[in-house]
Design an enzyme around this catalytic site. Sequence first.
Site, PDB file in Angstrom:
ATOM      1  N   GLY A  12     -53.866  39.875  75.256  1.00 53.14           N
ATOM      2  CA  GLY A  12     -52.860  40.664  75.983  1.00 53.14           C
ATOM      3  C   GLY A  12     -53.209  42.125  76.124  1.00 53.14           C
ATOM      4  O   GLY A  12     -52.325  42.970  76.292  1.00 53.14           O
ATOM      5  N   ARG A  15     -52.531  45.236  79.565  1.00 58.35           N
ATOM      6  CA  ARG A  15     -51.419  46.143  79.914  1.00 58.35           C
ATOM      7  C   ARG A  15     -50.365  46.125  78.812  1.00 58.35           C
ATOM      8  O   ARG A  15     -50.483  45.380  77.831  1.00 58.35           O
ATOM      9  CB  ARG A  15     -50.795  45.763  81.255  1.00 58.35           C
ATOM     10  CG  ARG A  15     -50.369  44.324  81.374  1.00 58.35           C
ATOM     11  CD  ARG A  15     -50.079  43.975  82.842  1.00 58.35           C
ATOM     12  NE  ARG A  15     -50.165  42.560  83.103  1.00 58.35           N
ATOM     13  CZ  ARG A  15     -49.155  41.693  83.002  1.00 58.35           C
ATOM     14  NH1 ARG A  15     -47.973  42.124  82.657  1.00 58.35           N
ATOM     15  NH2 ARG A  15     -49.333  40.423  83.244  1.00 58.35           N
ATOM     16  N   LEU A  42     -54.537  31.551  78.075  1.00 59.59           N
ATOM     17  CA  LEU A  42     -53.850  30.797  77.019  1.00 59.59           C
ATOM     18  C   LEU A  42     -52.988  29.663  77.571  1.00 59.59           C
ATOM     19  O   LEU A  42     -52.600  28.762  76.831  1.00 59.59           O
ATOM     20  CB  LEU A  42     -52.994  31.751  76.174  1.00 59.59           C
ATOM     21  CG  LEU A  42     -53.789  32.744  75.320  1.00 59.59           C
ATOM     22  CD1 LEU A  42     -52.898  33.888  74.837  1.00 59.59           C
ATOM     23  CD2 LEU A  42     -54.431  32.043  74.123  1.00 59.59           C
ATOM     24  N   SER A 118     -40.774  39.139  68.593  1.00 63.69           N
ATOM     25  CA  SER A 118     -39.747  39.825  69.396  1.00 63.69           C
ATOM     26  C   SER A 118     -38.457  39.887  68.588  1.00 63.69           C
ATOM     27  O   SER A 118     -38.256  39.082  67.663  1.00 63.69           O
ATOM     28  CB  SER A 118     -39.493  39.027  70.675  1.00 63.69           C
ATOM     29  OG  SER A 118     -38.336  39.494  71.346  1.00 63.69           O
ATOM     30  N   TYR A 131     -37.988  31.163  75.158  1.00 64.81           N
ATOM     31  CA  TYR A 131     -38.634  32.358  74.583  1.00 64.81           C
ATOM     32  C   TYR A 131     -38.311  32.457  73.096  1.00 64.81           C
ATOM     33  O   TYR A 131     -39.207  32.657  72.266  1.00 64.81           O
ATOM     34  CB  TYR A 131     -38.134  33.595  75.339  1.00 64.81           C
ATOM     35  CG  TYR A 131     -38.829  34.895  74.975  1.00 64.81           C
ATOM     36  CD1 TYR A 131     -40.174  35.088  75.252  1.00 64.81           C
ATOM     37  CD2 TYR A 131     -38.120  35.940  74.376  1.00 64.81           C
ATOM     38  CE1 TYR A 131     -40.800  36.284  74.954  1.00 64.81           C
ATOM     39  CE2 TYR A 131     -38.740  37.143  74.075  1.00 64.81           C
ATOM     40  CZ  TYR A 131     -40.084  37.313  74.367  1.00 64.81           C
ATOM     41  OH  TYR A 131     -40.706  38.507  74.065  1.00 64.81           O
ATOM     42  N   SER A 132     -37.027  32.295  72.752  1.00 69.80           N
ATOM     43  CA  SER A 132     -36.651  32.374  71.335  1.00 69.80           C
ATOM     44  C   SER A 132     -37.293  31.258  70.521  1.00 69.80           C
ATOM     45  O   SER A 132     -37.692  31.487  69.382  1.00 69.80           O
ATOM     46  CB  SER A 132     -35.122  32.315  71.181  1.00 69.80           C
ATOM     47  OG  SER A 132     -34.581  33.607  71.259  1.00 69.80           O
ATOM     48  N   THR A 134     -40.171  30.034  70.952  1.00 67.02           N
ATOM     49  CA  THR A 134     -41.565  30.420  70.671  1.00 67.02           C
ATOM     50  C   THR A 134     -41.620  31.585  69.681  1.00 67.02           C
ATOM     51  O   THR A 134     -42.509  31.635  68.833  1.00 67.02           O
ATOM     52  CB  THR A 134     -42.325  30.807  71.954  1.00 67.02           C
ATOM     53  OG1 THR A 134     -41.744  31.982  72.548  1.00 67.02           O
ATOM     54  CG2 THR A 134     -42.337  29.673  72.951  1.00 67.02           C
ATOM     55  N   LYS A 135     -40.675  32.517  69.790  1.00 63.93           N
ATOM     56  CA  LYS A 135     -40.753  33.712  68.936  1.00 63.93           C
ATOM     57  C   LYS A 135     -40.251  33.439  67.516  1.00 63.93           C
ATOM     58  O   LYS A 135     -40.794  33.972  66.548  1.00 63.93           O
ATOM     59  CB  LYS A 135     -40.013  34.882  69.595  1.00 63.93           C
ATOM     60  CG  LYS A 135     -40.660  35.356  70.908  1.00 63.93           C
ATOM     61  CD  LYS A 135     -42.118  35.818  70.712  1.00 63.93           C
ATOM     62  CE  LYS A 135     -42.713  36.456  71.951  1.00 63.93           C
ATOM     63  NZ  LYS A 135     -44.085  36.934  71.760  1.00 63.93           N
TER      64      LYS A 135
HETATM   65  N1  LIG Z   1     -41.715  44.479  76.488  1.00 62.41           N
HETATM   66  C1  LIG Z   1     -40.805  44.156  75.608  1.00 62.41           C
HETATM   67  O1  LIG Z   1     -39.672  44.676  75.644  1.00 62.41           O
HETATM   68  C2  LIG Z   1     -41.109  43.198  74.498  1.00 62.41           C
HETATM   69  C3  LIG Z   1     -40.134  43.031  73.511  1.00 62.41           C
HETATM   70  C4  LIG Z   1     -40.382  42.126  72.484  1.00 62.41           C
HETATM   71  C5  LIG Z   1     -41.567  41.436  72.437  1.00 62.41           C
HETATM   72  N2  LIG Z   1     -42.495  41.618  73.405  1.00 62.41           N
HETATM   73  C6  LIG Z   1     -43.723  40.841  73.287  1.00 62.41           C
HETATM   74  O2  LIG Z   1     -44.837  41.709  73.322  1.00 62.41           O
HETATM   75  C7  LIG Z   1     -45.954  41.042  73.909  1.00 62.41           C
HETATM   76  C8  LIG Z   1     -46.501  41.902  75.053  1.00 62.41           C
HETATM   77  O3  LIG Z   1     -45.467  42.112  75.975  1.00 62.41           O
HETATM   78  P1  LIG Z   1     -45.549  43.214  77.130  1.00 62.41           P
HETATM   79  O4  LIG Z   1     -44.165  43.681  77.354  1.00 62.41           O
HETATM   80  O5  LIG Z   1     -46.640  44.157  76.860  1.00 62.41           O
HETATM   81  O6  LIG Z   1     -45.913  42.237  78.352  1.00 62.41           O
HETATM   82  P2  LIG Z   1     -46.675  42.480  79.733  1.00 62.41           P
HETATM   83  O7  LIG Z   1     -46.707  43.919  80.089  1.00 62.41           O
HETATM   84  O8  LIG Z   1     -46.064  41.519  80.681  1.00 62.41           O
HETATM   85  O9  LIG Z   1     -48.173  42.011  79.344  1.00 62.41           O
HETATM   86  C9  LIG Z   1     -48.388  40.663  79.011  1.00 62.41           C
HETATM   87  C10 LIG Z   1     -49.803  40.492  78.525  1.00 62.41           C
HETATM   88  O10 LIG Z   1     -49.994  39.103  78.186  1.00 62.41           O
HETATM   89  C11 LIG Z   1     -51.101  38.615  78.923  1.00 62.41           C
HETATM   90  N3  LIG Z   1     -50.926  37.214  79.297  1.00 62.41           N
HETATM   91  C12 LIG Z   1     -49.871  36.645  79.913  1.00 62.41           C
HETATM   92  N4  LIG Z   1     -50.117  35.359  80.148  1.00 62.41           N
HETATM   93  C13 LIG Z   1     -51.359  35.104  79.660  1.00 62.41           C
HETATM   94  C14 LIG Z   1     -52.187  33.967  79.615  1.00 62.41           C
HETATM   95  N5  LIG Z   1     -51.805  32.805  80.170  1.00 62.41           N
HETATM   96  N6  LIG Z   1     -53.384  34.052  79.023  1.00 62.41           N
HETATM   97  C15 LIG Z   1     -53.807  35.218  78.501  1.00 62.41           C
HETATM   98  N7  LIG Z   1     -53.090  36.353  78.526  1.00 62.41           N
HETATM   99  C16 LIG Z   1     -51.872  36.284  79.112  1.00 62.41           C
HETATM  100  C17 LIG Z   1     -51.158  39.480  80.173  1.00 62.41           C
HETATM  101  O11 LIG Z   1     -52.449  39.409  80.749  1.00 62.41           O
HETATM  102  P3  LIG Z   1     -52.685  39.504  82.345  1.00 62.41           P
HETATM  103  O12 LIG Z   1     -52.806  40.965  82.665  1.00 62.41           O
HETATM  104  O13 LIG Z   1     -53.920  38.719  82.557  1.00 62.41           O
HETATM  105  O14 LIG Z   1     -51.480  38.894  83.011  1.00 62.41           O
HETATM  106  C18 LIG Z   1     -50.820  40.844  79.589  1.00 62.41           C
HETATM  107  O15 LIG Z   1     -51.957  41.420  78.982  1.00 62.41           O
HETATM  108  C19 LIG Z   1     -45.458  39.676  74.354  1.00 62.41           C
HETATM  109  O16 LIG Z   1     -45.782  38.725  73.367  1.00 62.41           O
HETATM  110  C20 LIG Z   1     -43.953  39.860  74.424  1.00 62.41           C
HETATM  111  O17 LIG Z   1     -43.262  38.665  74.216  1.00 62.41           O
HETATM  112  C21 LIG Z   1     -42.293  42.470  74.443  1.00 62.41           C
END
Ligand SMILES: NC(=O)c1ccc[n+]([C@@H]2O[C@H](COP(=O)([O-])OP(=O)(O)OC[C@H]3O[C@@H](n4cnc5c(N)ncnc54)[C@H](OP(=O)(O)O)[C@@H]3O)[C@@H](O)[C@H]2O)c1
Length: 225
Positions: A12, A15, A42, A118, A131-132, A134-135
């Site tokens: 991940g 970004r 993944l 999360s 989502y929950s 998985t988390k």
């Molecule tokens: N943002 C929030 O408020 C928040 C809160 C709680 C938890 N989280 C958790 O934090 C983590 C990152 O979230 P984020 O907000 O940074 O999300 P994001 O900006 O949407 O980035 C998602 C990342 O996951 C990668 N990804 C998605 N599908 C994939 C796949 N099939 N194979 C490999 N990589 C994949 C994406 O790669 P690509 O660029 O290739 O798509 C990207 O690097 C996640 O696990 C999310 O559940 C986020």
Amino acid sequence: MTMKKRKVLLTGGSRGIGEAIKNELAGAGYEVVAPERAELDLADDKSLARFLEKNQGASFDILINVAGINNISPLEAIKDNDIDEMMAVNLVGPLKLARMASAGMKQKKWGRIVNISSIFGVVSKEKRTVYSATKFGINGITKALAVELGPYNILVNSVCPGYTETELTRKNVGEEDRKIILPNIPLRRFAQPDEIAKVVRFLVSEDNTYLTGQIIIADGGFTSC
Ligand SMILES: NC(=O)c1ccc[n+]([C@@H]2O[C@H](COP(=O)([O-])OP(=O)(O)OC[C@H]3O[C@@H](n4cnc5c(N)ncnc54)[C@H](OP(=O)(O)O)[C@@H]3O)[C@@H](O)[C@H]2O)c1
């Protein structure tokens, strides 16, 4: 600065929170391997199997499972594909990566694994059933691995971010939702990705010597209300 140049496998990293962790650790002198989607998808069994095969025997000191997806949906509208994809990306992939990466860590008797979970792995909300699942599941993996891998000096923790300013949040939280959520966050703002990255930096560092099996909530106090 780390004493030794530790090698990190991070998903991940393109970004959001993953990119912030990648930059934080690279800036601190870690060697960060962050495969792009073309190298590791993944959601695709074959891609994951190829990646695991290719990296078997690679000597990672640290694994950080960040990649995640959150396709929100009311129960009656959840698509089978979404269930499969979210389970694969958020739960099964991280588990298989931990199985692969822990082999080298065991030999070295040193390792750190951080799973980005999360707040919805601790509490939940409507439309977050899958989502929950998985988390909460990844937090279970964290606990079980902390117990199993502790004797090898491999420390395993979850970080549970609250609302964080990333593309994922912009997709799932509209302006109206934001107005409702903000008064319920004691710090009255969403997190910046680098604030989550700093927590992870401590957990994977040489300074963390005794903290394992923990579900660390970084949410500005949201779940304390
Ligand atoms: N943002 C929030 O408020 C928040 C809160 C709680 C938890 N989280 C958790 O934090 C983590 C990152 O979230 P984020 O907000 O940074 O999300 P994001 O900006 O949407 O980035 C998602 C990342 O996951 C990668 N990804 C998605 N599908 C994939 C796949 N099939 N194979 C490999 N990589 C994949 C994406 O790669 P690509 O660029 O290739 O798509 C990207 O690097 C996640 O696990 C999310 O559940 C986020």
